[in-house]
Design an enzyme around this catalytic site. Structure first.
Site, PDB file in Angstrom:
ATOM      1  N   CYS A 188       0.806  -1.232   0.000  1.00 22.75           N
ATOM      2  CA  CYS A 188       0.000   0.000   0.000  1.00 22.75           C
ATOM      3  C   CYS A 188       0.829   1.267   0.000  1.00 22.75           C
ATOM      4  CB  CYS A 188      -0.940  -0.012   1.195  1.00 22.75           C
ATOM      5  SG  CYS A 188      -1.793  -1.587   1.358  1.00 22.75           S
ATOM      6  N   HIS A 201      -3.135   8.119   6.016  1.00 22.94           N
ATOM      7  CA  HIS A 201      -3.310   6.836   5.326  1.00 22.94           C
ATOM      8  C   HIS A 201      -4.755   6.396   5.588  1.00 22.94           C
ATOM      9  CE1 HIS A 201      -2.298   3.175   3.354  1.00 22.94           C
ATOM     10  NE2 HIS A 201      -2.400   2.423   4.427  1.00 22.94           N
ATOM     11  N   HIS A 217      -9.496   2.266  -0.847  1.00 19.98           N
ATOM     12  CA  HIS A 217      -8.048   2.092  -0.741  1.00 19.98           C
ATOM     13  C   HIS A 217      -7.552   1.553  -2.075  1.00 19.98           C
ATOM     14  CE1 HIS A 217      -4.109   1.424   0.471  1.00 19.98           C
ATOM     15  NE2 HIS A 217      -4.268   0.683   1.557  1.00 19.98           N
TER      16      HIS A 217
END
Lengths: 398, 349
Positions: free
Chosen positions: A159, A292, A327
């Site tokens: 990620c 995040h 995401h």
């Protein structure tokens, strides 16, 4: 002394828009991209919402002018790269140009459709569905399409992938190895990743609520986000200007667990702290943190605690934009770099959508209202991932 | 920036660098794939952890531990890994089950270990390394870019020890795809086919080679990476011209060259241009008869050299393509994987 890597333009496609202007409009009007999967064919389409780009591969390929048989990640990448390069596309003669991309799924969206048949009898499968499986091939397809060859690379650190591609691009412009870089990342949805995250029980069955006490997990998204970075010399040659730059970057490892963050966010703190050092900034200089903020119990708690410690309780205004875009994994830091640039450019703080309840173990509250016309000088953008990979970037007004 | 290599660890189809007899004997096989001959991991990995590791993670951790041991360090300051394909076996396990079980009743273990950064993450986790950690996945330049990243990192953070590696594992699925793609051969090969053959495709390989690299010249003998030249070029004549131009343009003094000659007909044409051209009067060595053809095999070749140098050994005679070098001070490593070309400029210091 290092040269600055100026941000001349942005390119983006996500579930909330096919370009920078469309994404900005969605952010200004609190429009989420999270909903039912229509193009991803999965058993879970009724149960697991995703932030999907609502267009077929054919329609997307037509926007970019590329082959619709490419993996979807490559098509999304090409759309965003085309937008990012637009101001300088025909002016790069004699300049050293790099393409720094990032992806975690590569060509998996095609591979997963033919894998069973391929294993049974490979001769019955159209090899076009397999040959672009590698992550690096996605980048190669796009680099070749746009004629970029001086330096072409792909980073895959889960990620945090595209934060690292932006970091490396800024380093190579910084020390004069390149004049121009397109840096960011792309990832499409795939059944592989949706099911993988589902087995970890970190997917929200409703639209996600980052930094909310009752958060249930993340929604996967897809998209691509890139920055057009240039040295001062290259900007002069191309007759373009910039209003912000990449001022800080850092990569650290949490060294705690393959898929979970340490409770106190060790790696998160290191990444943020070192990025501030590289930028030569104090915590108080940060105007906005693009979190995040995935919406998982683990991430938001670790990230929140790390921020509280690093900022010694004086936490700047912060929000996660993952409630809009989902995401987007390897694309996330690229997408959020674009949002960070827009924050500086337009003086914006985006509301953290769907936030309701204060977290018990973190004392600061994310921004819940749109703020416009305020002075945003420095934005800190966080990206943390599997394998303990933690990266933070700082973008500054210039 | 110049990088000094102070430790090497290799797990390959030709054995591992922890073994005294590593590379001493000429290889003997008749196969389509050179799979890793894995070491006894007892000295490197706790048994409980070993059981859960896929081959990619095992060979990655194993080679990195050997390398740190050789360099005399417990943990590196930073990690940089190149892998074209990542953790393929676990990717295929999860993919296979996902399809067979129609996306239901799946367990996370294979997915967790399938991400491309699993090896670098696991090394950090086992060593407690909180430093910079990157994984490059750019096909035949994955390892080269991990090395370039090392140059960038050490320029910003001098006097540090960086763990740098190249790793790829072969699976039945990837071998089939690589055969269809013409990179690997359907038929079996013997070492002589790799060294002297002219076939369609090459014997497949896999492996893991790790290094400790630093910006400070060590007190003991070491190999210095003076430069890494990497470019992509589909036309072999142009590629050979570019390499020749680079060598001549930099007035490189070369005692020996390590060539990624694989027995593949297209590849042979490229190496032949160099062998009869810029390297006509240079000692030439091969390495792919040992490790097979794979995207990060340049790491194996670099490891062969650094391992031999550290142990005070000469390169094995079965690697000699024309004549043995009288001196191995200035060495080039020239390799390509498909259209990904690279040249490492090396010097023994």
């Amino acid at each position: 002394m290092k040269q600055a890597a100026y941000i001349v333009n942005t390119g983006i496609i996500t579930a909330i828009g096919n370009d920078t202007a469309a994404c900005l409009d969605a952010l200004l009007h609190s429009r989420t991209g999270v909903g039912k999967a229509e193009y991803l064919k999965t058993h879970w389409s009724e149960e697991l919402p995703v932030a999907e780009v609502k267009a077929s591969n054919e329609a997307l390929a037509a926007i970019a002018g590329v082959d619709a048989k490419w993996p979807r990640t490559a098509i999304l990448s090409a759309i965003a790269v085309k937008e990012a390069m637009q101001p300088v596309a025909d002016k790069l003669q004699g300049l050293k140009v790099g393409f720094f991309s990032a992806t975690t799924v590569g060509g998996m969206d095609l591979t997963e459709n033919v894998y069973k048949e391929f294993k049974e009898d490979s001769s019955k499968v159209d090899f076009d569905n397999i040959k672009n499986h590698e992550c690096g091939t996605i980048t190669e397809l796009v680099a070749n399409h746009f004629g970029i060859s001086d330096f072409v690379t792909t980073i895959s650190t889960a990620c945090s992938s595209s934060a690292n591609s932006i970091m490396m691009a800024a380093q190579m412009i910084g020390n004069g190895m390149l004049d121009v870089a397109i840096a960011g990342g792309a990832d499409s949805l795939s059944r592989f990743t949706l099911n993988g995250f589902n087995t970890l029980m970190i997917l929200d069955k409703q639209p996600c609520q980052p930094f909310d006490n009752n958060r249930r997990g993340l929604n996967l998204g897809e998209g691509a986000g890139y920055l057009l970075l240039m040295s001062e010399k290259a900007m002069q040659q191309c007759g373009v200007t910039a209003d912000c730059k990449v001022s800080g970057y850092a990569n650290a490892n949490d060294a705690y667990h393959q898929t979970a963050s340490s409770p106190d966010g060790t790696g998160n703190k290191l990444a943020m702290g070192n990025a501030l050092k590289v930028a030569n900034l104090q915590p108080a200089d940060i105007s906005y943190i693009n979190l995040h903020g995935t919406g998982t119990a683990n991430n938001d708690s670790s990230e929140g605690k790390a921020i509280e410690v690093l900022f010694e309780g004086k936490v700047p205004v912060a929000s996660s934009t993952k409630a809009y875009t989902g995401h987007t994994l390897g694309a996330a830091a690229g997408v959020e770099a674009v949002f960070s640039v827009l924050s500086i450019r337009h003086g914006l703080v985006y509301p953290n959508l769907r936030w309701e309840t204060q977290m018990e173990d973190v004392s600061f509250k994310p921004a819940t209202e749109l703020q416009q016309g305020i002075a945003i000088n420095n934005v800190l953008s966080n990206s943390f991932g599997f394998g303990g990979n933690c990266s933070s970037l700082v973008f500054s007004k210039c | 920036m110049e990088l000094y290599i102070t430790g090497t660890g290799i797990v390959s189809g030709a054995g591992n660098s922890g073994d005294e007899s590593f590379l001493k004997e000429a290889p003997s096989y008749n196969t389509d794939k050179l799979l890793c001959i894995e070491p006894d991991y007892k000295a490197y990995i706790p048994p409980m952890q070993l059981r859960r590791m896929s081959k990619a993670v095992r060979i990655g951790i194993g080679a990195s531990k050997m390398c740190m041991e050789a360099a005399g360090i417990e943990k590196p300051d930073a990690i940089s890994v190149g892998t074209a394909m990542g953790c393929l076996a676990d990717t295929e396990v999860f993919l296979g089950k996902m399809i067979a079980q129609d996306e239901q009743m799946l367990t996370p273990t294979a997915f967790i270990q399938s991400t491309h950064n699993t090896v670098s993450g696991q090394i950090a986790l086992l060593a407690g390394c909180y430093g910079h950690n990157l994984t490059y996945v750019q096909r035949g330049h994955s390892f080269e870019h991990a090395v370039i990243n090392t140059q960038l990192y050490l320029a910003d953070n001098p006097h540090q020890q960086m763990l740098v590696g190249g790793i790829d594992e072969l699976t039945d699925g990837s071998l089939e795809a690589l055969k269809i793609g013409g990179i690997n051969r359907r038929e079996n090969s013997a070492p002589a086919d790799v060294l002297n053959g002219n076939t369609h495709g090459a014997v497949a390989g896999e492996g893991s080679a790790f290094f400790i690299m630093t910006d400070e010249k060590p007190a003991i003998t070491a190999i210095c990476i003076k430069d890494v030249y990497a470019f992509t070029e589909k036309d072999i004549v142009t590629a050979a011209e570019k390499l020749t131009g680079y060598i001549n343009g930099n007035s490189l003094n070369v005692d020996a060259v390590m060539l990624g000659q694989s027995g593949d007909e297209k590849s042979n044409a490229f190496y032949q241009l160099l062998r009869s051209g810029v390297f006509a009067n240079t000692s030439q060595y091969a390495f792919k008869h040992l490790c097979g053809e794979y995207a990060t095999s340049s790491a194996f070749a670099l490891g062969m050299l650094t391992n031999a140098n550290a142990k005070g050994e000469v390169l094995p005679s079965h690697c000699v393509l024309n004549n043995e070098a009288s001196s191995l001070k200035n060495v080039l490593l020239v390799n390509h994987y498909m259209h990904y070309h690279s040249c490492f400029v090396l010097q023994v210091v």
